[in-house]
Design a protein around this motif. Structure first.
Motif, short mmCIF file in Angstrom:
data_model
loop_
_atom_site.label_atom_id
_atom_site.label_comp_id
_atom_site.label_asym_id
_atom_site.label_seq_id
_atom_site.Cartn_x
_atom_site.Cartn_y
_atom_site.Cartn_z
N LEU A 59 -43.26 -10.93 53.87
CA LEU A 59 -43.88 -11.94 54.71
C LEU A 59 -45.11 -12.58 54.07
CD1 LEU A 59 -43.60 -10.29 58.24
CD2 LEU A 59 -42.22 -12.17 57.31
N SER A 60 -45.63 -11.97 53.03
CA SER A 60 -46.77 -12.58 52.33
C SER A 60 -46.33 -13.79 51.51
CB SER A 60 -47.45 -11.55 51.42
OG SER A 60 -46.64 -11.23 50.30
N ASN A 61 -45.03 -13.92 51.29
CA ASN A 61 -44.47 -15.10 50.63
C ASN A 61 -44.08 -16.13 51.69
OD1 ASN A 61 -44.06 -14.26 47.61
ND2 ASN A 61 -43.38 -12.51 48.83
N GLU A 62 -44.06 -17.39 51.29
CA GLU A 62 -43.81 -18.45 52.27
C GLU A 62 -42.33 -18.70 52.51
OE1 GLU A 62 -45.59 -22.89 53.33
OE2 GLU A 62 -46.17 -21.85 51.50
N ALA A 63 -41.53 -18.70 51.45
CA ALA A 63 -40.11 -19.04 51.60
C ALA A 63 -39.29 -18.33 50.54
CB ALA A 63 -39.91 -20.55 51.51
N ILE A 64 -37.99 -18.26 50.80
CA ILE A 64 -37.06 -17.62 49.88
C ILE A 64 -35.89 -18.56 49.62
CG2 ILE A 64 -35.85 -16.45 51.77
CD1 ILE A 64 -35.34 -14.12 49.85
N GLU A 65 -35.37 -18.53 48.39
CA GLU A 65 -34.26 -19.39 47.98
C GLU A 65 -33.23 -18.54 47.26
OE1 GLU A 65 -34.95 -23.46 46.15
OE2 GLU A 65 -34.16 -22.33 44.43
N LEU A 66 -31.95 -18.85 47.42
CA LEU A 66 -30.88 -18.08 46.78
C LEU A 66 -29.59 -18.88 46.77
CD1 LEU A 66 -28.98 -16.08 49.29
CD2 LEU A 66 -31.31 -16.69 49.95
N ILE A 242 -12.50 -7.24 54.97
CA ILE A 242 -11.93 -8.54 55.31
C ILE A 242 -12.66 -9.70 54.62
CG2 ILE A 242 -11.04 -7.80 57.55
CD1 ILE A 242 -13.55 -9.01 58.83
N GLY A 243 -13.79 -9.40 54.00
CA GLY A 243 -14.54 -10.47 53.34
C GLY A 243 -15.62 -9.92 52.44
N GLU A 244 -16.26 -10.82 51.71
CA GLU A 244 -17.31 -10.40 50.79
C GLU A 244 -18.26 -11.56 50.53
OE1 GLU A 244 -15.26 -9.19 47.31
OE2 GLU A 244 -14.69 -11.23 46.72
N ALA A 245 -19.44 -11.21 50.06
CA ALA A 245 -20.42 -12.22 49.68
C ALA A 245 -21.12 -11.78 48.41
CB ALA A 245 -21.43 -12.43 50.79
N ALA A 246 -21.38 -12.72 47.53
CA ALA A 246 -22.11 -12.47 46.29
C ALA A 246 -23.34 -13.37 46.26
CB ALA A 246 -21.23 -12.73 45.08
N ILE A 247 -24.48 -12.77 46.01
CA ILE A 247 -25.75 -13.50 46.01
C ILE A 247 -26.36 -13.43 44.61
CG2 ILE A 247 -28.09 -13.56 46.97
CD1 ILE A 247 -26.95 -12.30 49.49
N LYS A 248 -26.96 -14.51 44.20
CA LYS A 248 -27.65 -14.52 42.91
C LYS A 248 -28.86 -15.46 42.97
CE LYS A 248 -24.76 -18.13 40.80
NZ LYS A 248 -23.87 -18.47 39.65
N ASP A 249 -29.70 -15.32 41.96
CA ASP A 249 -30.87 -16.19 41.81
C ASP A 249 -31.78 -16.19 43.03
OD1 ASP A 249 -29.96 -16.89 39.28
OD2 ASP A 249 -28.89 -18.66 40.01
N ILE A 250 -31.99 -15.00 43.59
CA ILE A 250 -32.96 -14.89 44.69
C ILE A 250 -34.37 -15.05 44.13
CG2 ILE A 250 -33.90 -13.41 46.49
CD1 ILE A 250 -31.25 -12.03 46.73
N LYS A 251 -35.16 -15.85 44.79
CA LYS A 251 -36.55 -16.00 44.36
C LYS A 251 -37.40 -16.49 45.53
CE LYS A 251 -35.48 -20.56 42.37
NZ LYS A 251 -35.47 -21.35 41.12
N PHE A 252 -38.66 -16.12 45.50
CA PHE A 252 -39.60 -16.64 46.46
C PHE A 252 -40.11 -17.99 45.97
CE2 PHE A 252 -39.91 -12.04 47.33
CZ PHE A 252 -39.63 -12.06 48.69
N VAL A 253 -40.24 -18.93 46.89
CA VAL A 253 -40.64 -20.29 46.52
C VAL A 253 -41.71 -20.78 47.49
CG1 VAL A 253 -38.41 -20.87 45.49
CG2 VAL A 253 -38.80 -21.32 47.92
N THR A 254 -42.38 -21.82 47.07
CA THR A 254 -43.36 -22.49 47.94
C THR A 254 -42.80 -23.85 48.32
OG1 THR A 254 -45.20 -21.37 46.83
CG2 THR A 254 -45.72 -23.34 48.12
N PRO A 255 -42.44 -24.05 49.57
CA PRO A 255 -41.86 -25.33 49.97
C PRO A 255 -42.90 -26.43 49.98
CG PRO A 255 -42.20 -23.93 51.89
CD PRO A 255 -42.52 -23.09 50.68
N ASP A 256 -42.42 -27.66 49.81
CA ASP A 256 -43.32 -28.81 49.93
C ASP A 256 -43.06 -29.51 51.26
OD1 ASP A 256 -41.08 -30.52 49.62
OD2 ASP A 256 -41.33 -30.53 47.43
N ALA A 257 -43.70 -30.63 51.45
CA ALA A 257 -43.61 -31.33 52.73
C ALA A 257 -42.19 -31.81 53.04
CB ALA A 257 -44.57 -32.51 52.75
#
Length: 269
Positions: A59-66, A242-257
Motif C-alpha cells: 500500500l505504500s506504492n501508488e499503483a501496480i501494472e502487469l 478448468i482454466g489458467e492464468a499467466a502473469i508477467k512484468d509485474i511492477k509498481f508504477v506512479t500514474p499520471d493525470a
C-alpha cells in the motif's frame, strides 16, 4: 547455660527471624506487584496473512501494472495489460485488440467496440480482486467465519469463509473460502462464487477455486505469477482444472493525470 545450648537458641532465633522477614517480603511482593499489561495483542489469522504478503509495503506504492493471459477450456479468455491503484479504487484494462475497460469505484466504462461487452463489469472487478485478494481481506464490509482446519490435496490448511455485508462492492452475495498455509500464512487456494450477471443460486451450483503458485517477490511484495482454476465443492474439495492464468512484468508504477482518465465516447456500463 552451656555454650552448646546458647548456640542452639541463637540459631533458632536467627532462623525464626529470617523466616519472618521472608514471609513479610513475600506478602509485600504479592501486594505491590503491578498488574501485567500486554501491549501487543496476538495477530488474527487475517492479519497474519496480510503480514505474509507485506500489505503495508504494497500500500505504500501508488499503483501496480502487469501483463496477464487467462485461458479457460484451452481457449484464450483475456490477454491484457492491467493497471490498478493499490487501494483498488481505480483501474484500467488494455486488451490486446486495442480496446479498453476503465473503472472508477462503482462506475465502469468501455470502448464502443469492446467485443465482450456483457462481461465488462465482471472483467473490470473480478481479475483485480483475484490479483489483490491478499491485500483486501480486511476491506470494509468483509465478514469472516471462525478459523478451522481442513484437508485439501493431502495437506492441512487454515480455512476461513468470507462473506460480505449488504451493498458491499459490485457483488455482495459472492463468497469465498480461503485455504492458507498454517506456517507461512500464504494463500494456496481460494474457493469462490461470482454472482455478477447471474443469480446466487446459479453461482452456488457451479463454485470454483483458484490456486496460486510460482510466487516471485517484487519490491518486497510476493505475487503469484501463475493461477489455476478448478472445479470445487464444499464436500469434495478440488476437482479438475478448468482454466489458467499467466502473469508477467509485474511492477509498481506512479500514474499520471491521464492514466485512469476515461476517453471521450466511452460507454458507461
Amino acid at each position: 547455660m552451656s555454650y552448646l545450648f546458647k548456640s542452639s537458641v541463637l540459631c533458632l532465633t536467627l532462623l525464626m527471624c529470617v523466616t519472618s522477614c521472608k514471609n513479610e517480603n513475600k506478602q509485600d511482593k504479592e501486594v505491590e506487584v503491578p498488574e501485567l499489561i500486554i501491549d501487543d495483542e496476538p495477530m488474527s489469522p487475517i492479519e497474519a496473512i496480510e503480514k505474509a504478503y507485506n500489505k503495508e509495503t504494497f500500500l505504500s506504492n501508488e499503483a501496480i501494472e502487469l501483463d496477464i493471459v487467462i485461458s479457460f477450456g484451452g481457449k484464450e479468455r483475456l490477454d491484457a495489460k492491467m493497471t490498478y491503484l493499490t487501494n483498488s479504487t481505480q483501474g484500467k484494462i488494455e486488451l490486446k485488440d486495442g480496446t479498453f475497460i476503465y473503472y472508477d469505484n462503482d462506475k465502469v466504462f468501455h470502448s464502443p467496440d469492446l467485443k465482450n461487452e456483457k462481461a465488462v463489469r465482471f472483467d473490470a472487478y473480478t481479475w483485480m480482486y483475484f490479483l489483490l485478494f491478499p491485500d483486501k481481506l480486511s476491506d470494509q464490509g468483509t465478514i469472516w467465519s471462525e478459523l478451522e482446519t481442513a484437508e485439501l490435496n493431502g495437506k492441512t490448511y487454515n480455512k476461513q469463509g468470507l462473506t460480505f455485508e449488504a451493498n458491499t462492492g459490485d457483488a455482495p452475495d459472492d463468497w469465498y473460502v480461503v485455504y492458507s498455509d498454517p506456517e507461512t500464512h500464504m494463500l494456496d487456494y481460494v474457493a469462490y462464487i461470482v454472482t455478477v450477471n447471474k443469480s446466487t443460486e446459479a453461482a452456488e451450483a457451479d463454485p470454483h477455486a483458484i490456486g496460486y503458485s510460482n510466487f516471485k517477490t517484487i519490491d518486497g511484495v510476493p505475487f503469484a505469477h501463475n493461477w489455476e482454476f478448478y472445479e470445487w465443492t464444499k464436500d469434495g474439495g478440488l476437482g479438475k482444472v478448468i482454466g489458467e492464468a499467466a502473469i508477467k512484468d509485474i511492477k509498481f508504477v506512479t500514474p499520471d493525470a491521464n492514466t485512469f482518465k476515461v476517453p471521450e465516447g466511452f460507454i458507461e456500463k
